[in-house]
Write a protein that holds these residues in place. Structure first.
Motif, PDB file in Angstrom:
ATOM      1  N   LEU A 190      43.224  30.320  51.553  1.00 48.21           N
ATOM      2  CA  LEU A 190      43.056  29.900  50.172  1.00 48.21           C
ATOM      3  C   LEU A 190      43.516  30.981  49.217  1.00 48.21           C
ATOM      4  CD1 LEU A 190      39.490  28.324  50.210  1.00 48.21           C
ATOM      5  CD2 LEU A 190      41.688  27.153  50.189  1.00 48.21           C
ATOM      6  N   CYS A 191      44.328  30.576  48.256  1.00 48.64           N
ATOM      7  CA  CYS A 191      44.693  31.470  47.163  1.00 48.64           C
ATOM      8  C   CYS A 191      44.472  30.720  45.860  1.00 48.64           C
ATOM      9  CB  CYS A 191      46.163  31.881  47.240  1.00 48.64           C
ATOM     10  SG  CYS A 191      46.509  32.882  48.684  1.00 48.64           S
ATOM     11  N   VAL A 192      43.926  31.417  44.887  1.00 51.33           N
ATOM     12  CA  VAL A 192      43.800  30.833  43.552  1.00 51.33           C
ATOM     13  C   VAL A 192      44.315  31.850  42.552  1.00 51.33           C
ATOM     14  CG1 VAL A 192      42.205  30.074  41.759  1.00 51.33           C
ATOM     15  CG2 VAL A 192      41.847  29.344  44.110  1.00 51.33           C
ATOM     16  N   ALA A 193      45.179  31.390  41.669  1.00 53.96           N
ATOM     17  CA  ALA A 193      45.676  32.256  40.603  1.00 53.96           C
ATOM     18  C   ALA A 193      45.564  31.508  39.292  1.00 53.96           C
ATOM     19  CB  ALA A 193      47.124  32.646  40.875  1.00 53.96           C
ATOM     20  N   PHE A 194      45.158  32.210  38.254  1.00 60.58           N
ATOM     21  CA  PHE A 194      45.084  31.608  36.924  1.00 60.58           C
ATOM     22  C   PHE A 194      46.181  32.185  36.052  1.00 60.58           C
ATOM     23  CE2 PHE A 194      40.410  31.242  37.927  1.00 60.58           C
ATOM     24  CZ  PHE A 194      40.449  29.873  38.083  1.00 60.58           C
ATOM     25  N   GLU A 195      46.643  31.365  35.094  1.00 62.91           N
ATOM     26  CA  GLU A 195      47.576  31.846  34.085  1.00 62.91           C
ATOM     27  C   GLU A 195      46.771  32.513  32.978  1.00 62.91           C
ATOM     28  OE1 GLU A 195      51.086  31.449  33.404  1.00 62.91           O
ATOM     29  OE2 GLU A 195      51.166  31.196  35.579  1.00 62.91           O
ATOM     30  N   ARG A 196      47.077  33.774  32.679  1.00 63.08           N
ATOM     31  CA  ARG A 196      46.413  34.399  31.551  1.00 63.08           C
ATOM     32  C   ARG A 196      47.434  35.206  30.775  1.00 63.08           C
ATOM     33  NH1 ARG A 196      41.386  36.974  33.683  1.00 63.08           N
ATOM     34  NH2 ARG A 196      40.906  34.817  34.105  1.00 63.08           N
ATOM     35  N   ASP A 197      47.603  34.905  29.496  1.00 60.77           N
ATOM     36  CA  ASP A 197      48.624  35.546  28.667  1.00 60.77           C
ATOM     37  C   ASP A 197      49.990  35.490  29.364  1.00 60.77           C
ATOM     38  OD1 ASP A 197      46.518  36.179  27.019  1.00 60.77           O
ATOM     39  OD2 ASP A 197      46.222  38.152  27.950  1.00 60.77           O
ATOM     40  N   SER A 198      50.314  34.299  29.823  1.00 63.34           N
ATOM     41  CA  SER A 198      51.572  34.016  30.502  1.00 63.34           C
ATOM     42  C   SER A 198      51.827  34.938  31.686  1.00 63.34           C
ATOM     43  CB  SER A 198      52.765  34.066  29.525  1.00 63.34           C
ATOM     44  OG  SER A 198      52.970  35.382  29.060  1.00 63.34           O
ATOM     45  N   LYS A 199      50.717  35.536  32.197  1.00 62.93           N
ATOM     46  CA  LYS A 199      50.835  36.268  33.452  1.00 62.93           C
ATOM     47  C   LYS A 199      49.951  35.586  34.472  1.00 62.93           C
ATOM     48  CE  LYS A 199      50.037  40.404  31.850  1.00 62.93           C
ATOM     49  NZ  LYS A 199      49.579  41.793  31.823  1.00 62.93           N
ATOM     50  N   SER A 200      50.362  35.626  35.711  1.00 62.31           N
ATOM     51  CA  SER A 200      49.560  34.995  36.740  1.00 62.31           C
ATOM     52  C   SER A 200      48.579  36.022  37.309  1.00 62.31           C
ATOM     53  CB  SER A 200      50.485  34.457  37.838  1.00 62.31           C
ATOM     54  OG  SER A 200      49.720  34.098  38.945  1.00 62.31           O
ATOM     55  N   VAL A 201      47.285  35.728  37.199  1.00 62.98           N
ATOM     56  CA  VAL A 201      46.262  36.639  37.705  1.00 62.98           C
ATOM     57  C   VAL A 201      45.668  36.036  38.975  1.00 62.98           C
ATOM     58  CG1 VAL A 201      44.086  37.773  37.218  1.00 62.98           C
ATOM     59  CG2 VAL A 201      45.737  37.397  35.368  1.00 62.98           C
ATOM     60  N   SER A 202      45.735  36.801  40.038  1.00 67.51           N
ATOM     61  CA  SER A 202      45.240  36.302  41.311  1.00 67.51           C
ATOM     62  C   SER A 202      43.723  36.509  41.392  1.00 67.51           C
ATOM     63  CB  SER A 202      45.943  37.042  42.447  1.00 67.51           C
ATOM     64  OG  SER A 202      45.427  36.599  43.667  1.00 67.51           O
ATOM     65  N   VAL A 203      43.002  35.449  41.699  1.00 61.96           N
ATOM     66  CA  VAL A 203      41.537  35.539  41.777  1.00 61.96           C
ATOM     67  C   VAL A 203      41.075  35.547  43.228  1.00 61.96           C
ATOM     68  CG1 VAL A 203      39.367  34.479  41.068  1.00 61.96           C
ATOM     69  CG2 VAL A 203      41.360  34.339  39.567  1.00 61.96           C
ATOM     70  N   LEU A 204      41.612  34.639  44.006  1.00 61.29           N
ATOM     71  CA  LEU A 204      41.295  34.602  45.433  1.00 61.29           C
ATOM     72  C   LEU A 204      42.579  34.819  46.210  1.00 61.29           C
ATOM     73  CD1 LEU A 204      39.044  31.407  45.729  1.00 61.29           C
ATOM     74  CD2 LEU A 204      38.299  33.777  45.486  1.00 61.29           C
ATOM     75  N   GLU A 205      42.483  35.617  47.292  1.00 56.66           N
ATOM     76  CA  GLU A 205      43.684  35.842  48.085  1.00 56.66           C
ATOM     77  C   GLU A 205      43.389  35.711  49.558  1.00 56.66           C
ATOM     78  OE1 GLU A 205      46.629  38.703  45.684  1.00 56.66           O
ATOM     79  OE2 GLU A 205      46.107  39.406  47.701  1.00 56.66           O
ATOM     80  N   ASP A 206      44.083  34.802  50.165  1.00 55.21           N
ATOM     81  CA  ASP A 206      44.096  34.677  51.608  1.00 55.21           C
ATOM     82  C   ASP A 206      42.684  34.593  52.203  1.00 55.21           C
ATOM     83  OD1 ASP A 206      45.253  34.385  54.011  1.00 55.21           O
ATOM     84  OD2 ASP A 206      45.433  36.541  54.412  1.00 55.21           O
ATOM     85  N   ILE A 207      41.913  33.653  51.717  1.00 57.89           N
ATOM     86  CA  ILE A 207      40.556  33.459  52.221  1.00 57.89           C
ATOM     87  C   ILE A 207      40.602  32.475  53.385  1.00 57.89           C
ATOM     88  CG2 ILE A 207      38.218  32.688  51.659  1.00 57.89           C
ATOM     89  CD1 ILE A 207      38.822  34.978  49.909  1.00 57.89           C
ATOM     90  N   THR A 208      40.215  32.946  54.553  1.00 54.05           N
ATOM     91  CA  THR A 208      40.199  32.079  55.725  1.00 54.05           C
ATOM     92  C   THR A 208      38.888  32.272  56.480  1.00 54.05           C
ATOM     93  OG1 THR A 208      42.597  32.215  55.963  1.00 54.05           O
ATOM     94  CG2 THR A 208      41.355  31.525  57.912  1.00 54.05           C
ATOM     95  N   PHE A 209      38.163  31.210  56.726  1.00 56.85           N
ATOM     96  CA  PHE A 209      37.002  31.280  57.610  1.00 56.85           C
ATOM     97  C   PHE A 209      36.615  29.892  58.086  1.00 56.85           C
ATOM     98  CE2 PHE A 209      35.306  31.487  53.205  1.00 56.85           C
ATOM     99  CZ  PHE A 209      34.586  30.312  53.175  1.00 56.85           C
TER     100      PHE A 209
END
Lengths: 254, 262
Positions: free
Chosen positions: B22-41
């Protein structure tokens, strides 16, 4: 549901004192500026006696009821739908914002052009006066629903209809009731103005007619007093709606 | 895509939920901010999982993804072999506070998800859960007249009433005072042991995690990755002053980057 009219002695006493002062001032300086409370009371008595008062009150309330009901039945559902749908809002909001600041009174010539002099014109003006405030109330009520309730509603797999009736509607109801109370006040303001121009009955007509037909300022002030009293009663009626338990939740937030 | 993995897992308990990269990234000030990275379980059926991490690290985001409220930027959540595409009444999320509907009574809240059941069945279930959370006598009470702990029990009851396979709790006891919180943990464990549902519990309270969980998923911050998955091998009822308890707790504190002296 309890409708408790707190009759407090002190404010009533104060009003009594003001009325007495008014009467004394009129007695000492009789003139054309204002009729005294006694002659106003007599004028109200005359109006009641001739049956005109009841007729005019019914006429005014009739127009307010229809104008308000039409405004609410169109404005609220439309406002809820627009508030819910971001795209609809982006498309329609500029238009709404342009129409909103136009006083309902500015519509008087248009109303007479479209409907002629008569009940329809007055009802239309009240409709215009109610439609925009209710539309905006409904839109903001939807925006203010906590996301939590929406998420919880979605989580339980409700059909769209069930979602509207069991989450959306109860969540916005308290704000709608407040908006309706304020809007009914507006409707009552608008009806007086509308009746001065667009019709020949009702409390607004009473006032303008009493002035035109012989400067009967006792009748003018009598009309004002009646308008104030009925406005107060309408507001109290709407307030009692706010105390219904299933609406009241947002006022007693922990 | 690997068939071998899926086919060869005759595990002790059936696999319930799988988070895959699982990866989640949000757009903030036209930059992509990664919140979750490579979550596997993987989580097996009936397991009690706690997810811990520093505040703001993305625990709640992860829970929202697992519950289907938020679509991941990439990766997928698979429950009972099917990918998750949205919220579902078979898995209910319990919020931190204010999650109960204030316009419904205790009964109305518990029965909220049961409108499709016949009346008698619905009343029976509502009565059962009123009993379970100890709110007898409050059936007709509105949430504004309940304490914080009662409201949270009510939220849990509303969730359990629809018989979900998975219960997600998002810092569900975080807004309660510490005494009520302890009582609520006992209550939740009791309910979990009688009803045997999979529970995924997000918390920032290390003690809570060690007291409740079978396994604890530790997240790092910025962006959140899995730091560790710790098995809490203490038998229940757990003695919270046993050396092993303290040892596990200290280990968790260390992983989160907090010293265990004040």
């Amino acid at each position: 549901m309890r409708l408790k009219l707190h009759v407090q002695p002190r404010p009533l006493l104060f009003i009594g004192v003001l009325l007495i002062c008014w009467q004394i001032a009129i007695n000492r300086h009789p003139g054309q500026l204002l009729p005294g409370p006694l002659s106003v009371l007599r004028a109200i008595g005359d109006l009641m006696h001739s049956g005109l008062l009841l007729k005019y009150i019914v006429a005014s309330l009739f127009r307010v009821t229809w104008g308000f009901a039409l405004g609410a039945s169109l404005g609220i559902p439309l406002g809820l739908a627009i508030g819910w749908n971001r795209r609809a809002e982006m498309a329609l909001n500029p238009l709404i914002q342009i129409f909103r600041p136009i006083s309902p009174l500015a519509w008087i010539p248009v109303a007479i052009l479209w409907f002629g002099v008569g009940d329809m014109a007055a009802v239309f003006l009240i409709f215009v006066g109610c439609f925009f405030p209710l539309l905006l109330t409904a839109m903001s009520a939807v925006h203010n629903i906590p996301a939590l309730y929406i998420d919880a509603g979605r989580n339980f797999g409700l059909s769209p209809f069930a979602f509207v009736s069991r989450v959306l509607y109860p969540a916005v109801a308290p704000q709608l009731v407040v908006g309706m109370r304020i809007t009914l006040g507006i409707a009552w303001l608008v009806v007086v103005a509308a009746e001065m121009i667009a019709v020949n009955s009702g409390l607004g007509f009473l006032i303008v007619d009493a002035r035109n037909a012989g400067n009967r300022y006792d009748l003018v002030v009598a009309g004002m007093v009646i308008i104030g009293a009925i406005g107060l009663l309408l507001d109290l009626g709407m307030r009692s709606l706010e105390r219904v338990k299933s609406f009241r939740w947002s006022y007693s937030e922990d | 895509m690997s068939l071998t993995n899926a086919a060869n897992t005759p595990a002790v308990a059936a696999m319930k939920l799988r988070a895959e990269q699982l990866c989640v990234a949000f757009e903030r000030d036209s930059k992509s901010v990664s919140v979750l990275e490579d979550i596997t379980f993987d989580i097996s059926d009936g397991e009690f999982i706690c997810i811990v991490g520093r505040s703001g690290c993305g625990k709640s985001t992860l829970l929202n993804v697992l519950a289907g409220f938020l679509a991941p930027t990439s990766g997928s959540v698979i429950i009972d072999g099917e990918p998750v595409h949205g919220p579902d009444p078979r898995r209910i999320l319990v919020f931190q506070e204010h999650g109960v509907f204030p316009w419904l009574t205790v009964e109305g809240n518990i029965g909220f998800g049961l409108s499709k059941l016949p009346r008698a069945e619905r009343e029976h279930r509502v009565a059962h859960y009123v009993q379970m959370i100890g709110l007898q006598g409050f059936e007709r009470t509105y949430p504004s007249d309940l304490s914080g702990g009662m409201k949270q029990r009510l939220q849990v009851a509303r969730a359990l009433a629809v018989n979900p396979d998975i219960l997600y709790l998002d810092e569900a006891f975080g807004a309660l005072d510490s005494i009520t919180r302890l009582a609520m943990r006992k209550e939740l464990l009791r309910i979990w042991q009688t009803e045997r549902r999979t529970i995924i519990f997000v918390t920032h309270d290390i003690d809570e995690a060690v007291q409740l969980a079978d396994r604890v998923v530790v997240l790092s911050s910025n962006p959140a990755r899995i730091e560790d998955i710790l098995t809490i091998d203490i038998r229940r009822p757990r003695n919270i002053s046993s050396p092993h308890y303290l040892e596990l707790r200290d280990k968790l504190l260390e992983q989160i980057g907090q010293a265990y002296t004040v």
